[in-house]
Design a protein around this motif. Structure first.
Motif, PDB file in Angstrom:
ATOM      1  N   MET A 986       9.505   5.523 -14.135  1.00 56.87           N
ATOM      2  CA  MET A 986       8.441   5.867 -13.223  1.00 56.87           C
ATOM      3  C   MET A 986       9.191   5.636 -11.903  1.00 56.87           C
ATOM      4  O   MET A 986      10.169   5.017 -11.754  1.00 56.87           O
ATOM      5  CB  MET A 986       7.157   4.687 -13.309  1.00 56.87           C
ATOM      6  CG  MET A 986       7.726   3.339 -12.991  1.00 56.87           C
ATOM      7  SD  MET A 986       6.439   2.108 -13.257  1.00 56.87           S
ATOM      8  CE  MET A 986       5.597   2.728 -11.692  1.00 56.87           C
ATOM      9  N   PRO A 987       8.575   6.357 -10.717  1.00 55.58           N
ATOM     10  CA  PRO A 987       9.068   6.059  -9.502  1.00 55.58           C
ATOM     11  C   PRO A 987       9.207   4.650  -8.872  1.00 55.58           C
ATOM     12  O   PRO A 987       8.357   3.982  -9.333  1.00 55.58           O
ATOM     13  CB  PRO A 987       8.077   6.983  -8.517  1.00 55.58           C
ATOM     14  CG  PRO A 987       7.286   7.809  -9.572  1.00 55.58           C
ATOM     15  CD  PRO A 987       7.140   7.046 -10.715  1.00 55.58           C
ATOM     16  N   PHE A1013      12.239   9.992 -12.873  1.00 54.57           N
ATOM     17  CA  PHE A1013      12.341  10.972 -13.776  1.00 54.57           C
ATOM     18  C   PHE A1013      11.245  11.137 -14.548  1.00 54.57           C
ATOM     19  O   PHE A1013      10.804  10.089 -15.171  1.00 54.57           O
ATOM     20  CB  PHE A1013      13.616  10.912 -14.543  1.00 54.57           C
ATOM     21  CG  PHE A1013      14.121  12.264 -15.213  1.00 54.57           C
ATOM     22  CD1 PHE A1013      14.749  13.243 -14.509  1.00 54.57           C
ATOM     23  CD2 PHE A1013      13.648  12.507 -16.400  1.00 54.57           C
ATOM     24  CE1 PHE A1013      14.885  14.381 -15.068  1.00 54.57           C
ATOM     25  CE2 PHE A1013      13.956  13.633 -17.077  1.00 54.57           C
ATOM     26  CZ  PHE A1013      14.685  14.743 -16.306  1.00 54.57           C
ATOM     27  N   PRO A1014      10.671  12.364 -14.711  1.00 57.00           N
ATOM     28  CA  PRO A1014      10.916  13.400 -13.945  1.00 57.00           C
ATOM     29  C   PRO A1014      10.809  13.381 -12.394  1.00 57.00           C
ATOM     30  O   PRO A1014      10.179  12.269 -11.844  1.00 57.00           O
ATOM     31  CB  PRO A1014       9.805  14.363 -14.588  1.00 57.00           C
ATOM     32  CG  PRO A1014       9.267  13.972 -15.741  1.00 57.00           C
ATOM     33  CD  PRO A1014       9.413  12.390 -15.468  1.00 57.00           C
ATOM     34  N   LYS A1015      11.125  14.201 -11.674  1.00 55.93           N
ATOM     35  CA  LYS A1015      11.209  13.940 -10.256  1.00 55.93           C
ATOM     36  C   LYS A1015       9.804  14.091  -9.638  1.00 55.93           C
ATOM     37  O   LYS A1015       8.785  14.792  -9.926  1.00 55.93           O
ATOM     38  CB  LYS A1015      11.899  15.477  -9.791  1.00 55.93           C
ATOM     39  CG  LYS A1015      11.974  15.290  -8.120  1.00 55.93           C
ATOM     40  CD  LYS A1015      12.631  16.631  -7.690  1.00 55.93           C
ATOM     41  CE  LYS A1015      13.163  16.488  -6.231  1.00 55.93           C
ATOM     42  NZ  LYS A1015      13.395  17.884  -5.697  1.00 55.93           N
ATOM     43  N   VAL A1062       4.867   9.897  -6.805  1.00 54.00           N
ATOM     44  CA  VAL A1062       3.900  10.030  -8.007  1.00 54.00           C
ATOM     45  C   VAL A1062       4.616  10.844  -8.945  1.00 54.00           C
ATOM     46  O   VAL A1062       5.185  12.141  -8.676  1.00 54.00           O
ATOM     47  CB  VAL A1062       2.746  10.586  -7.748  1.00 54.00           C
ATOM     48  CG1 VAL A1062       1.591  10.704  -9.175  1.00 54.00           C
ATOM     49  CG2 VAL A1062       1.973   9.703  -6.569  1.00 54.00           C
ATOM     50  N   ASN A1063       4.689  10.505 -10.433  1.00 55.65           N
ATOM     51  CA  ASN A1063       5.185  11.560 -11.529  1.00 55.65           C
ATOM     52  C   ASN A1063       4.278  11.073 -12.752  1.00 55.65           C
ATOM     53  O   ASN A1063       3.466  10.114 -12.572  1.00 55.65           O
ATOM     54  CB  ASN A1063       6.654  11.429 -11.810  1.00 55.65           C
ATOM     55  CG  ASN A1063       7.124   9.971 -12.196  1.00 55.65           C
ATOM     56  OD1 ASN A1063       6.000   8.962 -12.603  1.00 55.65           O
ATOM     57  ND2 ASN A1063       8.191   9.886 -12.725  1.00 55.65           N
ATOM     58  N   GLU A1069       4.696   3.122  -3.758  1.00 58.72           N
ATOM     59  CA  GLU A1069       4.630   3.427  -2.396  1.00 58.72           C
ATOM     60  C   GLU A1069       5.120   2.495  -1.403  1.00 58.72           C
ATOM     61  O   GLU A1069       5.119   1.182  -1.989  1.00 58.72           O
ATOM     62  CB  GLU A1069       3.029   3.858  -1.960  1.00 58.72           C
ATOM     63  CG  GLU A1069       2.299   2.585  -1.823  1.00 58.72           C
ATOM     64  CD  GLU A1069       0.826   3.009  -1.482  1.00 58.72           C
ATOM     65  OE1 GLU A1069       0.361   2.018  -1.072  1.00 58.72           O
ATOM     66  OE2 GLU A1069       0.409   3.984  -1.577  1.00 58.72           O
ATOM     67  N   VAL A1070       5.627   2.632  -0.251  1.00 60.45           N
ATOM     68  CA  VAL A1070       6.041   1.615   0.828  1.00 60.45           C
ATOM     69  C   VAL A1070       5.603   2.214   2.233  1.00 60.45           C
ATOM     70  O   VAL A1070       5.251   3.418   2.333  1.00 60.45           O
ATOM     71  CB  VAL A1070       7.750   1.943   1.067  1.00 60.45           C
ATOM     72  CG1 VAL A1070       8.455   1.286  -0.528  1.00 60.45           C
ATOM     73  CG2 VAL A1070       8.127   3.200   1.309  1.00 60.45           C
ATOM     74  N   GLU A1071       5.317   1.420   3.219  1.00 65.29           N
ATOM     75  CA  GLU A1071       4.836   1.530   4.511  1.00 65.29           C
ATOM     76  C   GLU A1071       5.487   0.750   5.444  1.00 65.29           C
ATOM     77  O   GLU A1071       6.295  -0.269   5.208  1.00 65.29           O
ATOM     78  CB  GLU A1071       3.531   1.484   4.388  1.00 65.29           C
ATOM     79  CG  GLU A1071       3.167  -0.283   4.279  1.00 65.29           C
ATOM     80  CD  GLU A1071       1.486  -0.613   4.472  1.00 65.29           C
ATOM     81  OE1 GLU A1071       1.146  -1.584   4.819  1.00 65.29           O
ATOM     82  OE2 GLU A1071       0.855   0.513   4.175  1.00 65.29           O
TER      83      GLU A1071
END
Length: 1085
Positions: A986-987, A1013-1015, A1062-1063, A1069-1071
């Motif tokens: 996962m990302p 992965f996947p991208k 997202v995959n 996420e980052v902020e």
């Protein structure tokens, strides 16, 4: 090299001694070190050693340490300044600099500190301000008890203070010389040595080199590939013949060739931001004094010229009198410089100039003493007593040796002043006092005293009163000649030209006779001038000042009175030095001598010439050399010991009993030269019925006169009459004498000729019979032509075949039995050889050549084979006969054209059919077959072959008609099984976004990094709102590095920015927070 150095800064008290010590370790030195103490930059204190400066050197054998001491006795303010001690030993050098400041000696006056007089005693917190009123008050006020303040070290205070506080501290603590104190403070600060990351070894602090020598500056760097720059006084040095920069591993060198004073500078070596410094001192070589100063002994008023000579032109010379340097703008002293000569000139010496004069250079000193004496005044004619009648004139006159001397006249000790009746004159060396209309009161003692001399000349003036109460006695006049002295006979007087003739003739007679002097028939009446007559009582004086040749002749004196007359005739003969000899010339020269002749002088000076003195000099020189010291009586002289080939000039002096004449005119320049020696190795080279050929070598000794040529002479045997064979000089060392009678025996000789004349002849040992010598023809074939003569196409062929035979034989060349074609082959024949030449050889020139030499019915033959070779043609019939495994067998036939020589081998090459790139398999293969090995399986090959001979490879190859295919047999590739690895995930952000604050109007960017992965799909949001296709935002993804570029953000672009990945396996996420700062604009009026 220094073990101990002098302190960098020393404060000395005026009037006290101070000592400086330096120690040098000599354990690693090859020779004894040399120490110099210098003041400023170049002043060598070694030359100033004396009472004020003392130097000492000691050596400890155990520690091998030299100790050098410099002691200044009773320091004076002039000793302050910068000093340097420099030690050198072969190619090593080290120096140490130090400063000396001189303070005045402390004086205890018993007075209180004047500063306390300017401080208020009752001002409370204002205590310390200046108040002059305290000094004016008569009553002393009682001071408040002073609280002792703690002593503060100003040096420590300055060290720790900021530079902006220096002036405040100086004012507070009464420091007046703040600049000098800060200079000393800078030297007191110890700078910790900084570790260098670029240099392993830096430059020394200073280097010293002599002028025109070579200097090498060396550093060692950490990085062997580092680039360095060399600077001189801050300017980069470019590589040239003078400045050579070299790099050898970690060592970098700068070589300065032929150092001059312009190279005396500061040098830097720069690597990046790091530098190392040094200072180069260029020392001028000391100027030595080659000609020392002479002492002078003169009299007052004479010119003095002290002269020295130094080793270099343009050197500075300091002149001093006693211990005082002579000023260049002095009116009394004049300084002159002529090349290496330096002169100090005193035009008129006085007694105040007596003393020692010094001349100094930076490498030498000389002195000379001047002794001045008062000039002795000589009285040439004294004053005579006078007896004068009333109303007559009285004249006192005297003559002294110096024309410039003045004086005063006194009468009875009282100075005589001029008036209408008394006159005083000074003409040349004569001083006269004339009194007109003598009175009785004029009688007395008269004295002349020269100014500046303890000398007086006195005479008496008698006043004669005439009483006519008697009858005077009358005597006839009579001349009484003195036959002694310079009279050689009763009526002849000899005077040397230039001398003074004074002839005093005593005269008697009553009444006093009248005297008349005459030269010939011309009376002499002058009482002043060069030739004059002076009258005294009973005496007549005839004076000639500076006798000249024209004064020679008969002189008569006639005395008359009423009673009678008397006469005497004198012959004055003037003798002088003779005139110079005439027509001085050189009549004959030799190797080191010359014969000179001249004519006697026209005028012998009135005395016979006793002989001559000769001088010679080299042409262009001004230095004459005497050839004889005793007079030489003849007018022919042989000068010897001269240098051959050098031009000389001569002059001659004539001498008589009076002296030496002026020199004659210089002779014309002449050169001592000698004929050459005889020619050597004279031989008979050839003889015919009417000619004889002679050969010889040049003379062993030719000399400066050179060699112009040769004269060949012949004569019949038994006859002494030699006949020249050549009308013009023969320049060669061989000659053919023609027109000789057949059958006669002849003698021959050869003479060398140059400007000095003919040499001794070179003779043959025995006569030569003029007859043709019969000789059979014979060919002498050279060794290299006896074998086959091989040359390449295009080469030049030049064959020389010598032969012999008399008379001259007939020469014929044949090729393959036929005469050679002159258009194809060139032939040149002489009496002794034959030359066959071909300008550009072709294969058609190959063949058997034969040389035939024939005299009448006699002949000789010689054969030689010439072969012209060329490159061969290609082989033929190349085939692949068999293929097995990784090999292929090849066969071919030899070339049809072998290039006119044997085939030495073959070169075989292969090529793969796909690439057709050729590679050599074999070189110099002698057989017409071969096997090509190590061929690659599955490839198809073709082949080609070159033939080779003496000239090289053939121009074209022979290509193979078929190919060789290497088959694949029983080989199969089975790859190993492959198992794929699961890399899905996962990302996940590996680098978050960072908060930023930027200025409005300036583009910015925020970045983060993600993996998965996947991208994953990337989503950018601002304040949770998606950023879609807004052109102000540029989104980039480079291998997982995510960047959001914001173009010229405004105040509304601030906020929180979010990046989401997202995959199919999840999301992350980052902020971050972006703050936009708006800069307010300046208002303009």
């Amino acid at each position: 090299m220094f073990v101990e150095k002098p302190a960098e800064s020393t404060c000395a008290i005026a009037g006290k001694d101070v000592m400086f010590i330096a120690k040098v370790d000599s354990s690693n030195l090859m020779r004894k070190p040399t120490m110099k103490w210098l003041k400023g930059k170049w002043l060598d204190l070694g030359s100033k050693a004396g009472k004020h400066l003392q130097f000492k050197e000691t050596y400890d054998r155990n520690t091998k340490i030299y100790t050098y001491e410099m002691k200044i006795i009773k320091v004076v303010p002039g000793d302050a300044g910068a000093y340097r001690c420099e030690v050198t030993s072969k190619d090593k050098c080290d120096s140490s600099s130090f400063d000396i400041s001189v303070e005045a000696a402390e004086t205890n006056t018993g007075q209180t500190d004047i500063l306390s007089a300017f401080k208020r005693a009752d001002a409370g917190e204002d205590d310390g301000d200046l108040d002059f009123s305290a000094l004016l008050k008569a009553a002393k006020k009682k001071k408040r008890p002073q609280v002792e303040k703690e002593q503060i070290d100003v040096w420590e205070l300055l060290k720790s203070a900021h530079p902006s506080q220096y002036e405040k501290i100086a004012f507070e603590y009464g420091i007046t010389d703040l600049r000098g104190m800060l200079k000393r403070l800078k030297k007191m600060k110890v700078v910790e040595p900084k570790h260098s990351e670029a240099f392993l070894k830096k430059l020394e602090s200073a280097y010293s080199v002599e002028k025109s020598k070579k200097m090498v500056l060396t550093v060692e760097v950490v990085d062997p590939n580092a680039q360095v720059k060399w600077l001189k006084n801050g300017q980069e040095i470019k590589s040239s013949a003078k400045y050579i920069m070299e790099a050898n591993g970690n060592v970098r060198t700068l070589t300065i060739n032929k150092c001059s004073l312009a190279d005396d500078a500061a040098y830097e070596c720069v690597i990046g931001d790091e530098k190392c410094f040094t200072e180069l001192f260029v020392k001028e070589p000391p100027v030595t004094i080659t000609k020392l100063m002479d002492d002078y002994h003169v009299v007052v008023g004479e010119r003095v010229e002290f002269e020295i000579e130094v080793s270099e032109e343009g050197a500075h010379v300091m002149w001093a009198y006693e211990d005082q340097e002579l000023a260049r703008d002095s009116t009394k002293h004049r300084f002159k410089k002529d090349g290496k000569k330096h002169m100090l000139i005193i035009n008129e010496a006085t007694l105040d100039d007596i003393g020692m004069y010094h001349a100094w250079t930076n490498g030498g000193h000389t002195k000379g003493e001047l002794d001045v004496e008062e000039k002795e005044l000589e009285v040439l004619q004294s004053i005579a007593d006078l007896t004068v009648k009333a109303a007559d004139q009285a004249m006192f006159k005297c003559e002294v040796s110096d024309e410039k001397v003045t004086g005063k006249w006194f009468k009875d000790g009282v100075e005589v002043l001029p008036s209408d009746r008394i006159k005083m004159t000074h003409i040349g060396r004569m001083h006269r006092l004339t009194i007109d209309s003598v009175k009785p009161e004029d009688a007395g003692d008269y004295t002349f005293i020269p100014d500046g001399y303890a000398l007086s000349i006195s005479a008496k003036l008698n006043f004669l009163e005439i009483k006519i109460d008697y009858v005077p006695r009358q005597d006839p006049p009579k001349i009484h000649l003195d036959t002694t002295g310079n009279m050689v006979s009763q009526n002849t007087i000899i005077v040397v030209a230039g001398n003074k003739l004074r002839l005093d003739v005593e005269i008697s007679g009553e009444p006093p006779p009248t005297v008349v002097w005459s030269k010939g028939d011309t009376p002499i009446t002058d009482t002043e001038g060069r030739m004059r007559v002076e009258a005294r009582k009973d005496l007549s004086c005839f004076v000639i000042e500076g006798a000249e040749r024209e004064d020679e002749g008969n002189y008569s004196i006639v005395v008359t009175n009423p009673v009678g007359e008397d006469k005497a005739i004198l012959f004055v003969k003037i003798v002088d030095v003779p005139d110079p000899p005439e027509n001085v010339r050189c009549t004959c020269v030799g190797e080191d001598c010359a014969t000179m002749v001249w004519e006697p002088p026209k005028y012998d000076g009135g005395a016979p010439v006793t002989g001559y003195l000769m001088e010679r000099k080299k042409k262009g020189s001004s230095r004459w050399t005497k050839l004889n010291f005793d007079v030489y009586e003849s007018t022919t002289y042989e000068a010897k010991r001269m240098i051959e080939g050098v031009f000389y000039e001569m002059r001659v002096y004539a001498c008589n009993g009076i002296g030496m004449s002026p020199p004659s005119m210089n002779s014309k320049p002449f050169m001592p030269i000698a004929p050459t020696s005889e020619p050597i190795r004279l031989i008979v080279h050839d003889v015919t019925d009417s000619t004889c050929t002679l050969r010889w070598l040049a003379p062993e000794k030719i000399g400066a006169g050179g060699l112009d040529g040769y004269i060949i002479e012949y004569a019949k045997a038994g006859c002494e009459e030699w006949v020249p064979a050549n009308t013009e000089l023969c320049e060669k060392q061989g000659f053919v004498v023609r027109g000789l009678p057949t059958g006669e025996k002849m003698n021959f000789r050869v003479v060398a000729v140059n400007i000095a004349g003919k040499s001794p002849p070179a003779l043959l040992g025995q006569p030569v019979t003029i007859r043709e010598i019969m000789e059979l023809p014979k060919i002498r074939l050279p060794r290299e032509l006896r074998a086959k003569y091989i040359r390449k196409v295009g080469d030049k062929i030049n064959l020389t075949v010598p032969f012999q035979g008399k008379p001259r034989p007939v020469v014929t060349w044949l090729k393959d039995g036929e005469p050679v074609d002159p258009k194809v082959v060139g032939v040149r024949n002489s009496a002794v050889d034959s030359i066959l030449f071909i300008r550009s050889a072709e294969r058609e020139h190959s063949g058997m050549y034969e040389l035939v030499v024939q005299i009448e019915n006699m002949e000789d033959r010689a054969s030689l084979e010439i072969r012209i070779v060329d490159k061969p043609g290609p082989p033929s019939g190349l085939n692949v006969t068999e293929v097995w495994g990784f090999n292929a067998a090849l066969e071919w036939k030899p070339p049809k054209d072998d290039g006119n020589c044997d085939i030495t081998g073959y070169t075989i090459q292969k090529a793969e059919k796909k690439t057709m790139e050729w590679f050599t398999v074999y070189e110099h293969n002698r057989r017409a077959n071969c096997t090509a090995s190590d061929l690659i399986m599955g490839n198809e090959y073709t082949f080609r072959v070159y033939s080779e001979n003496l000239c090289g490879l053939s121009d074209d190859p022979c290509l193979c008609k078929n190919t060789a295919l290497i088959p694949k047999i029983g080989l199969e590739y089975k790859p190993p099984p492959y198992k794929e690895k699961d890399i899905t995930c996962m990302p996940k952000f590996t680098q978050p976004l960072m908060d930023r604050s930027v200025v409005a109007g300036y583009s910015t960017a925020i970045s983060c990094a993600v993996r998965g992965f996947p991208k994953p799909k990337i989503i950018w949001m601002k304040n949770k709102m998606l950023l879609d296709d807004n052109p102000k935002f540029l989104m980039q993804n480079n291998q997982g590095v995510l960047t959001l570029n914001i173009r010229k953000p405004g105040a509304y672009d601030g906020g929180r920015y979010t990046c989401r990945a997202v995959n199919e396996l999840g999301q992350d996420e980052v902020e971050c927070k972006l703050e936009i700062r708006v800069v307010p604009e300046e208002k303009t009026e």
